[in-house]
Design a protein around this motif. Structure first.
Motif, PDB file in Angstrom:
ATOM      1  N   ILE A 191      42.075  20.077  73.651  1.00 27.47           N
ATOM      2  CA  ILE A 191      41.842  19.019  74.941  1.00 27.47           C
ATOM      3  C   ILE A 191      40.985  19.494  75.836  1.00 27.47           C
ATOM      4  O   ILE A 191      40.912  20.661  76.139  1.00 27.47           O
ATOM      5  N   TYR A 192      39.980  18.546  76.657  1.00 32.69           N
ATOM      6  CA  TYR A 192      39.101  19.066  77.500  1.00 32.69           C
ATOM      7  C   TYR A 192      39.367  17.993  78.435  1.00 32.69           C
ATOM      8  O   TYR A 192      39.212  16.691  78.474  1.00 32.69           O
ATOM      9  N   SER A 193      39.741  18.406  79.752  1.00 30.70           N
ATOM     10  CA  SER A 193      39.911  17.512  80.767  1.00 30.70           C
ATOM     11  C   SER A 193      39.293  18.322  82.162  1.00 30.70           C
ATOM     12  O   SER A 193      38.997  19.371  82.364  1.00 30.70           O
ATOM     13  N   GLU A 222      37.360  13.345  70.142  1.00 30.54           N
ATOM     14  CA  GLU A 222      35.688  13.656  69.555  1.00 30.54           C
ATOM     15  C   GLU A 222      36.212  14.778  68.306  1.00 30.54           C
ATOM     16  O   GLU A 222      37.035  15.102  68.347  1.00 30.54           O
ATOM     17  N   THR A 223      35.479  14.255  67.164  1.00 30.95           N
ATOM     18  CA  THR A 223      35.513  15.152  65.977  1.00 30.95           C
ATOM     19  C   THR A 223      34.082  15.354  65.467  1.00 30.95           C
ATOM     20  O   THR A 223      33.296  15.170  66.328  1.00 30.95           O
ATOM     21  N   GLU A 224      34.067  16.302  64.457  1.00 33.14           N
ATOM     22  CA  GLU A 224      32.839  16.724  64.028  1.00 33.14           C
ATOM     23  C   GLU A 224      31.746  15.355  63.659  1.00 33.14           C
ATOM     24  O   GLU A 224      30.687  15.566  63.685  1.00 33.14           O
ATOM     25  N   ASN A 225      32.238  14.383  63.763  1.00 33.73           N
ATOM     26  CA  ASN A 225      31.161  13.017  63.745  1.00 33.73           C
ATOM     27  C   ASN A 225      30.868  12.558  64.919  1.00 33.73           C
ATOM     28  O   ASN A 225      30.457  11.389  64.949  1.00 33.73           O
ATOM     29  N   GLY A 226      31.178  12.980  66.024  1.00 33.21           N
ATOM     30  CA  GLY A 226      31.085  12.391  67.291  1.00 33.21           C
ATOM     31  C   GLY A 226      32.357  11.984  68.020  1.00 33.21           C
ATOM     32  O   GLY A 226      33.645  12.101  67.492  1.00 33.21           O
ATOM     33  N   ILE A 227      32.084  10.858  68.672  1.00 33.49           N
ATOM     34  CA  ILE A 227      33.307  10.169  69.289  1.00 33.49           C
ATOM     35  C   ILE A 227      33.845   9.371  68.308  1.00 33.49           C
ATOM     36  O   ILE A 227      33.441   8.489  67.750  1.00 33.49           O
ATOM     37  N   GLU A 228      35.214   9.593  67.935  1.00 27.25           N
ATOM     38  CA  GLU A 228      36.017   9.010  66.868  1.00 27.25           C
ATOM     39  C   GLU A 228      36.929   7.638  67.421  1.00 27.25           C
ATOM     40  O   GLU A 228      37.007   6.598  66.910  1.00 27.25           O
ATOM     41  N   GLU A 229      37.249   7.804  68.756  1.00 24.27           N
ATOM     42  CA  GLU A 229      38.046   6.786  69.315  1.00 24.27           C
ATOM     43  C   GLU A 229      37.967   6.876  70.812  1.00 24.27           C
ATOM     44  O   GLU A 229      37.569   7.998  71.443  1.00 24.27           O
ATOM     45  N   GLY A 230      37.897   5.666  71.559  1.00 17.96           N
ATOM     46  CA  GLY A 230      37.401   5.667  72.914  1.00 17.96           C
ATOM     47  C   GLY A 230      38.444   4.512  73.721  1.00 17.96           C
ATOM     48  O   GLY A 230      38.987   3.577  72.945  1.00 17.96           O
ATOM     49  N   TYR A 231      38.963   4.834  74.777  1.00 16.14           N
ATOM     50  CA  TYR A 231      40.010   4.078  75.631  1.00 16.14           C
ATOM     51  C   TYR A 231      39.670   3.977  77.200  1.00 16.14           C
ATOM     52  O   TYR A 231      39.269   5.406  77.484  1.00 16.14           O
ATOM     53  N   SER A 269      25.636  10.459  85.249  1.00 17.65           N
ATOM     54  CA  SER A 269      26.908  10.441  84.708  1.00 17.65           C
ATOM     55  C   SER A 269      27.421  11.491  83.902  1.00 17.65           C
ATOM     56  O   SER A 269      26.670  12.294  83.376  1.00 17.65           O
ATOM     57  N   SER A 270      28.805  11.853  84.110  1.00 22.05           N
ATOM     58  CA  SER A 270      29.422  13.110  83.631  1.00 22.05           C
ATOM     59  C   SER A 270      29.806  12.845  82.105  1.00 22.05           C
ATOM     60  O   SER A 270      30.057  11.465  81.718  1.00 22.05           O
ATOM     61  N   MET A 271      29.995  13.813  81.432  1.00 22.10           N
ATOM     62  CA  MET A 271      30.567  13.671  79.841  1.00 22.10           C
ATOM     63  C   MET A 271      31.835  13.029  79.926  1.00 22.10           C
ATOM     64  O   MET A 271      32.113  12.061  79.253  1.00 22.10           O
ATOM     65  N   GLU A 272      32.832  13.185  80.842  1.00 22.10           N
ATOM     66  CA  GLU A 272      34.121  12.708  80.659  1.00 22.10           C
ATOM     67  C   GLU A 272      34.105  11.224  81.093  1.00 22.10           C
ATOM     68  O   GLU A 272      34.955  10.483  80.492  1.00 22.10           O
ATOM     69  N   PHE A 274      26.646  12.616  74.630  1.00 25.92           N
ATOM     70  CA  PHE A 274      27.568  12.369  75.583  1.00 25.92           C
ATOM     71  C   PHE A 274      27.720  13.579  76.313  1.00 25.92           C
ATOM     72  O   PHE A 274      28.215  13.673  77.575  1.00 25.92           O
ATOM     73  N   ARG A 275      27.409  14.866  75.707  1.00 24.69           N
ATOM     74  CA  ARG A 275      27.601  16.131  76.624  1.00 24.69           C
ATOM     75  C   ARG A 275      26.750  16.395  77.803  1.00 24.69           C
ATOM     76  O   ARG A 275      26.811  16.948  78.710  1.00 24.69           O
TER      77      ARG A 275
END
Lengths: 250, 250
Positions: free
Chosen positions: B57-59, B98-107, B200-203, B229-230
């Motif tokens: 987790i990164y927050s 995020e997985t090795e393929n990039g962002i996998e799910e977004g909410y 804009s920030s990553m998060e 996105f980073r």
């Protein structure tokens, strides 16, 4: 309270029109908002004309309605049209009653946050959802949260930078915000300490100016003159820091 | 959907903390928001750590948590802290996987407008309150609604004016807006046509960038490079008008 009922029920309609404003064409979007604007305005006008048949009404789209009277209702069916279109739930319905003594009653409602502000001159108090509100006690510029009313018009922005650049750099936090009615009310409730706008319209600030003053705040014209809600623009403060202090910050 | 449940219940808490954020001191206000931020963050972290014990987790406040993993949850407990303080209900909770393929799910969830956006990479579609959304079909600059991410920092504003002044003067309507997650989603749902922000920030944008792309939009780095996105900043468009078209408008 009669006005509370109608402002909340039209607010609910506005809320659903905001949610369903979907159209792939920009022109359609603005047309749709105009149609929401006119629909809400008609409901408010009908209500006031029915309940206060001797009063006159001024509304943004419809202009002046009814016989000459020393009681006039000033209606803004959607204050914050542009943020409505952009998808930001920071717009309001604003209703003020003006008499020969100035603004006598003021009502502002954001249907999303369900914030209902009101005040009456004789009561000398302002309320958010029926609880009394007061301005902040902030007394120094470097702790101030200051809203500026600029849209992204290049000429406006340059004017703000020239006139307020020192303040922007000195205050705790400055933010560009639209929607005068709600932003003045955010000064009234103590959320922010000042709000400066040279473009605000009469309809957007008539009600909120009374709410601010009865919550302990001060409002002047944009040129620091005494306040006339019929003129464009304004400077609002919490009253602890004066307009001149904000204006002359180095 | 697990994430929908937790994001909505923390959203309700955030909503009530917003309503009750009253304090006469600026410092207290920011402290209160930080405390809301940490409370919401803890709830989200606990939930994810319980349900996805093998993921990291990164927050924003807490930093990196958990063992190294090729699955990482990126959490922004309050995207839009400054408007939260200023009293504007345009902030969101954002969660991305995020997985090795990039962002996998977004909410992304705005607890006031109750707009819940989500998308997953494999689904190749984005949803607002579980209905599919698409970007606008606007194809000319002069019909475009464009958001700019500037706060009222003087240096930022001058930079925007220098780099984007021609666009501001040429598009249908430009507005300064904060809260990257929701503003990117407003491009995704076709409410606006472009959104430009160098800060804009990553998060704030990890989740929304997937939602935009799966709704037919495009996102690049602020310098028109391919999107990471980073990195700070971004340019979002509906895909019908290219980043370069916006950048080079005369």
């Amino acid at each position: 309270m009669l006005i509370e009922t109608i402002i909340k029920s039209t607010g609910n309609i506005l809320r659903s029109e905001f949610e369903f404003l979907k159209s792939s064409s920009m022109k359609d979007k603005f047309d749709l908002v105009t149609s929401s604007d006119i629909k809400i305005e008609k409901m408010l006008i009908d209500y006031i004309a029915t309940h206060f048949p001797d009063d006159s009404i001024y509304s943004e789209e419809a202009g002046s309605i009814g016989k000459a009277s020393n009681r006039r209702w000033i209606i803004d069916p959607i204050d914050g049209t542009s943020v409505f279109v952009f998808g930001v739930p920071y717009f309001a319905i604003s209703i003020a009653l003006e008499t020969e003594n100035g603004i006598e009653e003021g009502y502002v409602y954001n249907p999303f946050s369900e914030e209902f502000y009101h005040s009456s001159k004789k009561d000398r108090c302002s309320y958010l959802n029926n609880k009394p509100i007061r301005v902040s006690r902030t007394s120094s510029i470097d702790e101030s949260l200051v809203a500026f009313g600029f849209s992204a018009d290049k000429t406006n922005i340059i004017r703000y930078l020239e006139e307020w650049g020192n303040l922007m750099a000195s205050c705790r936090k400055a933010l560009p915000l639209v929607t005068p009615s709600l932003t003045i009310c955010n000064v009234a409730r103590g959320r922010i300490d000042a709000y400066i706008d040279f473009g605000s319209s009469m309809e957007g600030k008539a009600a909120a100016s009374l709410i601010l003053q009865n919550a302990g705040g001060r409002i002047s014209g944009y040129d620091s003159s005494s306040f006339d809600f019929r003129e464009k623009g304004h400077i609002c403060t919490n009253g602890n820091i004066g307009v001149e202090d904000y204006r002359t910050v180095k």
